[in-house]
Design a protein around this motif. Structure first.
Motif, PDB file in Angstrom:
ATOM      1  N   THR A  35    -116.317 -62.353  43.818  1.00 42.72           N
ATOM      2  CA  THR A  35    -115.187 -61.458  44.068  1.00 42.72           C
ATOM      3  C   THR A  35    -114.267 -62.047  45.123  1.00 42.72           C
ATOM      4  N   HIS A  36    -114.865 -62.650  46.141  1.00 46.51           N
ATOM      5  CA  HIS A  36    -114.076 -63.281  47.214  1.00 46.51           C
ATOM      6  C   HIS A  36    -113.192 -64.403  46.668  1.00 46.51           C
ATOM      7  N   LEU A  37    -113.690 -65.139  45.664  1.00 42.50           N
ATOM      8  CA  LEU A  37    -112.914 -66.242  45.089  1.00 42.50           C
ATOM      9  C   LEU A  37    -111.854 -65.745  44.118  1.00 42.50           C
ATOM     10  N   LEU A  38    -112.163 -64.678  43.365  1.00 45.07           N
ATOM     11  CA  LEU A  38    -111.237 -64.201  42.339  1.00 45.07           C
ATOM     12  C   LEU A  38    -110.198 -63.217  42.869  1.00 45.07           C
ATOM     13  N   GLU A  39    -110.556 -62.455  43.873  1.00 50.72           N
ATOM     14  CA  GLU A  39    -109.666 -61.400  44.344  1.00 50.72           C
ATOM     15  C   GLU A  39    -108.297 -61.911  44.773  1.00 50.72           C
ATOM     16  N   PRO A  40    -108.199 -63.040  45.502  1.00 53.81           N
ATOM     17  CA  PRO A  40    -106.874 -63.540  45.897  1.00 53.81           C
ATOM     18  C   PRO A  40    -106.089 -64.158  44.738  1.00 53.81           C
ATOM     19  N   LEU A  41    -106.739 -64.324  43.576  1.00 56.26           N
ATOM     20  CA  LEU A  41    -106.108 -64.988  42.436  1.00 56.26           C
ATOM     21  C   LEU A  41    -105.200 -63.996  41.715  1.00 56.26           C
ATOM     22  N   LYS A  42    -103.957 -63.935  42.120  1.00 54.02           N
ATOM     23  CA  LYS A  42    -103.009 -62.996  41.510  1.00 54.02           C
ATOM     24  C   LYS A  42    -102.400 -63.574  40.237  1.00 54.02           C
ATOM     25  N   THR A  43    -102.088 -64.872  40.260  1.00 50.91           N
ATOM     26  CA  THR A  43    -101.612 -65.554  39.063  1.00 50.91           C
ATOM     27  C   THR A  43    -102.335 -66.884  38.934  1.00 50.91           C
ATOM     28  N   TYR A  44    -102.381 -67.395  37.712  1.00 49.85           N
ATOM     29  CA  TYR A  44    -103.074 -68.660  37.456  1.00 49.85           C
ATOM     30  C   TYR A  44    -102.441 -69.293  36.230  1.00 49.85           C
ATOM     31  N   SER A  45    -102.174 -70.590  36.312  1.00 51.09           N
ATOM     32  CA  SER A  45    -101.580 -71.336  35.213  1.00 51.09           C
ATOM     33  C   SER A  45    -102.283 -72.681  35.121  1.00 51.09           C
ATOM     34  N   ALA A  46    -102.681 -73.084  33.908  1.00 50.85           N
ATOM     35  CA  ALA A  46    -103.409 -74.346  33.773  1.00 50.85           C
ATOM     36  C   ALA A  46    -103.391 -74.836  32.335  1.00 50.85           C
ATOM     37  N   ASP A  47    -103.433 -76.168  32.174  1.00 46.26           N
ATOM     38  CA  ASP A  47    -103.735 -76.760  30.881  1.00 46.26           C
ATOM     39  C   ASP A  47    -105.225 -76.569  30.625  1.00 46.26           C
ATOM     40  N   PHE A  48    -105.628 -76.524  29.360  1.00 48.26           N
ATOM     41  CA  PHE A  48    -107.053 -76.402  29.070  1.00 48.26           C
ATOM     42  C   PHE A  48    -107.437 -77.273  27.885  1.00 48.26           C
ATOM     43  N   HIS A  66    -102.385 -74.321  26.840  1.00 50.45           N
ATOM     44  CA  HIS A  66    -102.034 -73.879  28.190  1.00 50.45           C
ATOM     45  C   HIS A  66    -102.283 -72.378  28.305  1.00 50.45           C
ATOM     46  N   MET A  67    -102.667 -71.942  29.496  1.00 47.78           N
ATOM     47  CA  MET A  67    -102.879 -70.518  29.736  1.00 47.78           C
ATOM     48  C   MET A  67    -102.134 -70.072  30.982  1.00 47.78           C
ATOM     49  N   TRP A  68    -101.722 -68.802  30.970  1.00 51.30           N
ATOM     50  CA  TRP A  68    -101.118 -68.146  32.133  1.00 51.30           C
ATOM     51  C   TRP A  68    -101.787 -66.784  32.281  1.00 51.30           C
ATOM     52  N   LEU A  69    -102.032 -66.359  33.500  1.00 54.37           N
ATOM     53  CA  LEU A  69    -102.481 -64.988  33.705  1.00 54.37           C
ATOM     54  C   LEU A  69    -101.843 -64.423  34.963  1.00 54.37           C
ATOM     55  N   SER A  70    -101.637 -63.141  34.919  1.00 53.03           N
ATOM     56  CA  SER A  70    -101.119 -62.401  36.065  1.00 53.03           C
ATOM     57  C   SER A  70    -101.906 -61.103  36.132  1.00 53.03           C
ATOM     58  N   ARG A  71    -102.677 -60.942  37.173  1.00 53.82           N
ATOM     59  CA  ARG A  71    -103.534 -59.766  37.274  1.00 53.82           C
ATOM     60  C   ARG A  71    -102.744 -58.587  37.843  1.00 53.82           C
ATOM     61  N   ALA A 188    -104.169 -77.099  37.414  1.00 57.04           N
ATOM     62  CA  ALA A 188    -104.090 -75.659  37.658  1.00 57.04           C
ATOM     63  C   ALA A 188    -103.205 -75.342  38.857  1.00 57.04           C
ATOM     64  N   GLU A 189    -102.512 -74.217  38.757  1.00 55.25           N
ATOM     65  CA  GLU A 189    -101.709 -73.702  39.860  1.00 55.25           C
ATOM     66  C   GLU A 189    -102.062 -72.230  40.067  1.00 55.25           C
ATOM     67  N   SER A 190    -102.332 -71.878  41.302  1.00 54.98           N
ATOM     68  CA  SER A 190    -102.705 -70.506  41.628  1.00 54.98           C
ATOM     69  C   SER A 190    -101.597 -69.829  42.426  1.00 54.98           C
ATOM     70  N   ASN A 191    -101.389 -68.531  42.131  1.00 56.18           N
ATOM     71  CA  ASN A 191    -100.455 -67.686  42.885  1.00 56.18           C
ATOM     72  C   ASN A 191     -99.034 -68.261  42.918  1.00 56.18           C
ATOM     73  N   VAL A 192     -98.609 -68.755  41.754  1.00 53.59           N
ATOM     74  CA  VAL A 192     -97.217 -69.203  41.606  1.00 53.59           C
ATOM     75  C   VAL A 192     -96.466 -68.134  40.809  1.00 53.59           C
ATOM     76  N   ASP A 193     -95.151 -68.161  40.902  1.00 59.55           N
ATOM     77  CA  ASP A 193     -94.340 -67.204  40.151  1.00 59.55           C
ATOM     78  C   ASP A 193     -94.385 -67.542  38.658  1.00 59.55           C
ATOM     79  N   ILE A 194     -94.675 -66.540  37.841  1.00 57.76           N
ATOM     80  CA  ILE A 194     -94.694 -66.694  36.390  1.00 57.76           C
ATOM     81  C   ILE A 194     -93.712 -65.690  35.797  1.00 57.76           C
TER      82      ILE A 194
END
Length: 218
Positions: A35-48, A66-71, A188-194
């Motif tokens: 939870t500590h690792l995922l909770e700050p993850l507001k957005t995530y973008s990465a090739d897969f 490619h994937m994008w997520l915004s929690r 991967a990029e974390s917490n960037v504007d999507i």
């Protein structure tokens, strides 16, 4: 000899509750760490790169995209090779588009759908300890969390999330048939504007649309 066996059995019975408490504490600590690792993850973008293996380890399919997520609840999964596919969640519905079949399947974003591995990442991290038994292994800067669903209606029997220096790098899933799916994330990029448009799906003209209802729906 009988007395020694009786004492040994009694001793093991006394130890059992202590071991259960230690295991429960370890599982909760693992869930708290995840939870500590995922909770700050507001957005995530990465090739897969995704590989699907059968129970014997033979390769069934290799794909990339490619994937994008915004929690919470917003998700886009684009498969580029070898067969195009698109999955988009706007927080209320999930749309699956197959360009080759010109077919769109739309279903509500209910609990059953969010138990799929990819969409799990876009949900609430705090619910992990409620829905999954979580264990953790660490090797250097690598941490792997194994999640086993407590419910019986999920699409996988085991899910592993691997973080490298606290950055999500790999997802592995095993289903009830023994089939395994391994997804490596790169660049991967974390917490960037999507752009929010990424999470809105426009039905292509001429595509067949299949709407699936939630199991709880009338």
């Amino acid at each position: 000899m009988r007395m020694m066996k009786t004492l040994a059995l009694a001793g093991s019975m006394l130890l059992a509750p202590s071991l259960m408490v230690q295991t429960a504490h370890a599982d909760q600590a693992s869930a708290d760490r995840l939870t500590h690792l995922l909770e700050p993850l507001k957005t995530y973008s990465a090739d897969f790169e995704q590989q699907i293996l059968d129970a014997s380890g033979s390769s069934l399919q290799d794909t990339s995209g490619h994937m994008w997520l915004s929690r919470p609840g917003h998700f886009r999964w684009e498969v580029n090779e070898p067969y195009r596919q698109l999955v988009v969640s706007n927080g209320d519905e999930v749309s699956l588009y197959d360009p080759d079949l010109e077919q769109v399947t739309i279903q509500p974003l209910d609990d059953r759908v969010t138990h799929t591995p990819a969409l799990l990442l876009s949900g609430s991290a705090s619910e992990l300890s409620q829905n999954y038994d979580v264990t953790r292994q660490q090797q250097g800067a690598s941490e792997t969390f194994t999640l086993v669903p407590r419910a019986n209606d999920t699409l996988f029997e085991q899910l592993k999330l691997t973080f490298y220096s606290e950055q999500l790098g790999m997802l592995q899933m095993t289903d009830s048939t023994g089939q395994r799916t391994a997804i490596d994330f790169n660049d991967a990029e974390s917490n960037v504007d999507i752009d929010p448009v990424k999470f809105e799906f426009q039905i292509p003209e001429g595509a067949d649309v299949i709407r699936e209802q939630s199991p709880a729906a009338p």
